[in-house]
Design a protein around this motif. Structure first.
Motif, PDB file in Angstrom:
ATOM      1  N   ARG A  94      40.819  28.722  52.282  1.00  0.00           N
ATOM      2  CA  ARG A  94      41.262  27.817  52.105  1.00  0.00           C
ATOM      3  C   ARG A  94      42.241  27.232  50.957  1.00  0.00           C
ATOM      4  O   ARG A  94      41.812  28.040  49.803  1.00  0.00           O
ATOM      5  N   ASP A  95      42.979  26.458  51.801  1.00  0.00           N
ATOM      6  CA  ASP A  95      43.858  25.993  49.972  1.00  0.00           C
ATOM      7  C   ASP A  95      43.293  25.574  48.896  1.00  0.00           C
ATOM      8  O   ASP A  95      43.746  25.678  47.959  1.00  0.00           O
ATOM      9  N   ASP A  96      42.078  24.589  49.225  1.00  0.00           N
ATOM     10  CA  ASP A  96      41.962  24.098  48.372  1.00  0.00           C
ATOM     11  C   ASP A  96      40.312  24.788  48.349  1.00  0.00           C
ATOM     12  O   ASP A  96      39.448  24.000  47.772  1.00  0.00           O
ATOM     13  N   GLU A  97      40.293  26.195  48.089  1.00  0.00           N
ATOM     14  CA  GLU A  97      38.807  26.858  47.797  1.00  0.00           C
ATOM     15  C   GLU A  97      38.874  27.449  46.474  1.00  0.00           C
ATOM     16  O   GLU A  97      39.439  26.977  45.330  1.00  0.00           O
ATOM     17  N   GLN A  98      37.119  26.132  46.733  1.00  0.00           N
ATOM     18  CA  GLN A  98      36.318  25.898  45.145  1.00  0.00           C
ATOM     19  C   GLN A  98      35.777  27.845  44.306  1.00  0.00           C
ATOM     20  O   GLN A  98      36.409  28.790  45.030  1.00  0.00           O
ATOM     21  N   GLY A  99      35.978  27.427  42.966  1.00  0.00           N
ATOM     22  CA  GLY A  99      35.614  28.973  42.473  1.00  0.00           C
ATOM     23  C   GLY A  99      36.529  29.270  41.699  1.00  0.00           C
ATOM     24  O   GLY A  99      37.388  29.315  42.148  1.00  0.00           O
ATOM     25  N   ASP A 100      35.704  30.033  41.404  1.00  0.00           N
ATOM     26  CA  ASP A 100      36.968  30.813  39.895  1.00  0.00           C
ATOM     27  C   ASP A 100      38.099  32.458  40.776  1.00  0.00           C
ATOM     28  O   ASP A 100      36.982  32.648  41.563  1.00  0.00           O
ATOM     29  N   ARG A 101      38.790  32.053  40.205  1.00  0.00           N
ATOM     30  CA  ARG A 101      38.853  33.195  40.751  1.00  0.00           C
ATOM     31  C   ARG A 101      39.149  34.305  40.119  1.00  0.00           C
ATOM     32  O   ARG A 101      38.643  34.804  39.299  1.00  0.00           O
ATOM     33  N   MET A 102      39.101  35.652  41.180  1.00  0.00           N
ATOM     34  CA  MET A 102      38.755  36.602  40.621  1.00  0.00           C
ATOM     35  C   MET A 102      39.592  38.706  41.866  1.00  0.00           C
ATOM     36  O   MET A 102      39.714  38.227  41.999  1.00  0.00           O
ATOM     37  N   HIS A 103      39.144  38.939  40.514  1.00  0.00           N
ATOM     38  CA  HIS A 103      39.917  40.167  40.914  1.00  0.00           C
ATOM     39  C   HIS A 103      39.129  41.530  40.969  1.00  0.00           C
ATOM     40  O   HIS A 103      38.480  41.858  39.427  1.00  0.00           O
ATOM     41  N   PHE A 104      38.852  42.010  41.731  1.00  0.00           N
ATOM     42  CA  PHE A 104      38.653  43.784  41.455  1.00  0.00           C
ATOM     43  C   PHE A 104      39.569  44.838  41.757  1.00  0.00           C
ATOM     44  O   PHE A 104      40.151  45.066  43.037  1.00  0.00           O
ATOM     45  N   SER A 105      39.199  45.750  41.044  1.00  0.00           N
ATOM     46  CA  SER A 105      40.028  47.525  41.485  1.00  0.00           C
ATOM     47  C   SER A 105      38.599  48.217  40.810  1.00  0.00           C
ATOM     48  O   SER A 105      37.942  47.988  40.512  1.00  0.00           O
ATOM     49  N   GLY A 106      39.763  50.275  41.601  1.00  0.00           N
ATOM     50  CA  GLY A 106      39.240  50.974  41.405  1.00  0.00           C
ATOM     51  C   GLY A 106      39.652  51.714  42.767  1.00  0.00           C
ATOM     52  O   GLY A 106      40.899  51.629  43.226  1.00  0.00           O
ATOM     53  N   ARG A 107      38.983  53.406  42.138  1.00  0.00           N
ATOM     54  CA  ARG A 107      39.168  54.574  43.430  1.00  0.00           C
ATOM     55  C   ARG A 107      38.199  54.459  44.573  1.00  0.00           C
ATOM     56  O   ARG A 107      36.834  54.082  44.317  1.00  0.00           O
ATOM     57  N   VAL A 108      38.299  54.978  45.371  1.00  0.00           N
ATOM     58  CA  VAL A 108      37.283  55.971  46.483  1.00  0.00           C
ATOM     59  C   VAL A 108      37.482  56.918  46.349  1.00  0.00           C
ATOM     60  O   VAL A 108      38.973  58.009  46.294  1.00  0.00           O
ATOM     61  N   VAL A 109      36.645  58.175  46.031  1.00  0.00           N
ATOM     62  CA  VAL A 109      36.419  59.341  45.951  1.00  0.00           C
ATOM     63  C   VAL A 109      35.429  59.556  46.505  1.00  0.00           C
ATOM     64  O   VAL A 109      34.755  59.024  47.106  1.00  0.00           O
ATOM     65  N   ASP A 110      35.476  61.390  46.793  1.00  0.00           N
ATOM     66  CA  ASP A 110      35.041  61.919  47.529  1.00  0.00           C
ATOM     67  C   ASP A 110      33.660  61.864  46.550  1.00  0.00           C
ATOM     68  O   ASP A 110      33.970  61.367  45.554  1.00  0.00           O
ATOM     69  N   HIS A 111      32.566  62.506  46.631  1.00  0.00           N
ATOM     70  CA  HIS A 111      31.409  63.095  45.644  1.00  0.00           C
ATOM     71  C   HIS A 111      32.033  64.193  44.971  1.00  0.00           C
ATOM     72  O   HIS A 111      31.134  64.233  43.507  1.00  0.00           O
ATOM     73  N   GLU A 112      33.000  64.954  44.899  1.00  0.00           N
ATOM     74  CA  GLU A 112      33.192  65.645  43.612  1.00  0.00           C
ATOM     75  C   GLU A 112      34.866  64.796  43.221  1.00  0.00           C
ATOM     76  O   GLU A 112      35.520  65.850  41.520  1.00  0.00           O
TER      77      GLU A 112
END
Ligand code: FE2
Length: 258
Positions: A94-112
Motif C-alpha cells: 500500500r502507499d502507506d504500508e507500515q513496517g521497516d523496509r526489507m531487502h533479501f537476496s541470494g542464489r537458487v542452486v541445485d544440490h551440487e
C-alpha cells in the motif's frame, strides 16, 4: 501388501484409546471433545487446526532425508495464483504500508551448487500488523505476495517490509482449545516461500527473523534452526534491513513406473 488404511487408522485409534486409559478420561470430557470436533467443522477450522497442529510432523517425516535446503510447513495462507512480478522485484504494498523496509537476496542452486537460472520464488508474508492479504478483509488483495524470478546465475532479490509475529485465529473452536490447554496462539515473524525450478523438487519453506518473539515456542512447531535469518542495515541503504539466503533444490523424485 497390507491395507494401508487399516494399518494407519487402526494405529491412530489404538493410540487414542491408550490416551483415554492413561489419562482416565471421563464421559463429560468425551462429550466435550465430540462437541468440539463438530464445532471445528462447522466453523471451517479443520485446515487451520491441521496446518497448525499436525502438518509439521508430516513435513518432518516426509522430507527427513531431503537433499539441499530445509523446508517447513506451507500453512493455511498460501494463494497459488499470485502474479509473476516485474524486475526489480518488490512485493506489492500500500502507499502507506507500515513496517521497516526489507531487502533479501541470494542464489537458487541445485544440490551440487550449480545455479538454477529462471527458478521461481513464490513469496508471501504478513503485514506489520501480522495480517495476510486474501484472508483479512482489512488488507487489500494481492498485498505482500508475488512471484520473483532468479536471473541467469540463479540470483534473486526481493524488496518488501518486515512482517510482524501474529496469532493464528483464536476466536473460534481452535482458540478455545488453545485457551483450555493454557497454550498461546503466536507464530514468530516469518516469510513464506515456495522455490521451484523445472526438474527439481519444489521447496516449501519459511524464513524466521531472529529478533522476533516466539522463535522457541511457535504454536505451529515449524521453526528450524537453519531457517532463522539475521537482518542488518543494507550497505549503502542503512534504512533498509537486509539478509542473504541461498536455496538449494533437490532433484525431482523419479515418478514410479506404472
Ligand atoms: Fe505465516
Amino acid at each position: 501388501m497390507g491395507n494401508r488404511a487399516d494399518q494407519v487408522i487402526g494405529d491412530v485409534l489404538k493410540r487414542i484409546h491408550e490416551a483415554i486409559v492413561d489419562n482416565d478420561v471421563t464421559y463429560d470430557e468425551y462429550q466435550a471433545v465430540k462437541q468440539w470436533l463438530i464445532d471445528v467443522g462447522e466453523a471451517g477450522e479443520w485446515p487451520l487446526f491441521l496446518d497448525v497442529f499436525v502438518e509439521s510432523a508430516v513435513e518432518q517425516q516426509v522430507y527427513r532425508d531431503r537433499e539441499g535446503s530445509q523446508g517447513t510447513i506451507l500453512g493455511p495462507y498460501h494463494l497459488p495464483d499470485a502474479p509473476v512480478l516485474d524486475a526489480p522485484y518488490e512485493l506489492p504494498k500500500r502507499d502507506d504500508e507500515q513496517g521497516d523496509r526489507m531487502h533479501f537476496s541470494g542464489r537458487v542452486v541445485d544440490h551440487e551448487g550449480n545455479p538454477l537460472a529462471g527458478a521461481v520464488l513464490d513469496v508471501w508474508h504478513a503485514d506489520a500488523k501480522g495480517l495476510y492479504s486474501g484472508f483479512d478483509p482489512s488488507v487489500p488483495e494481492g498485498i505482500l505476495r508475488g512471484k520473483v524470478i532468479a536471473d541467469d546465475e540463479g540470483r534473486y532479490e526481493v524488496r518488501s517490509i518486515v512482517p510482524a509475529p501474529y496469532t493464528i485465529p483464536h476466536d473460534g473452536p481452535t482458540g478455545k482449545m488453545i485457551a483450555a490447554a493454557d497454550w498461546h496462539p503466536w507464530r514468530p515473524a516469518h516469510i513464506h516461500l515456495i522455490v521451484s525450478a523445472d526438474g527439481y523438487e519444489a521447496l516449501t519453506t519459511q524464513l524466521y527473523i531472529d529478533s522476533s518473539d516466539y522463535l522457541d515456542d511457535d504454536v505451529a512447531s515449524a521453526v528450524k534452526d537453519n531457517l532463522v535469518v539475521h537482518l542488518e542495515p543494507k550497505e549503502g541503504e542503512p534504512e533498509v534491513l537486509h539478509f542473504d539466503y541461498d536455496f538449494a533444490l533437490a532433484p525431482a523424485r523419479t515418478p514410479a513406473v506404472a
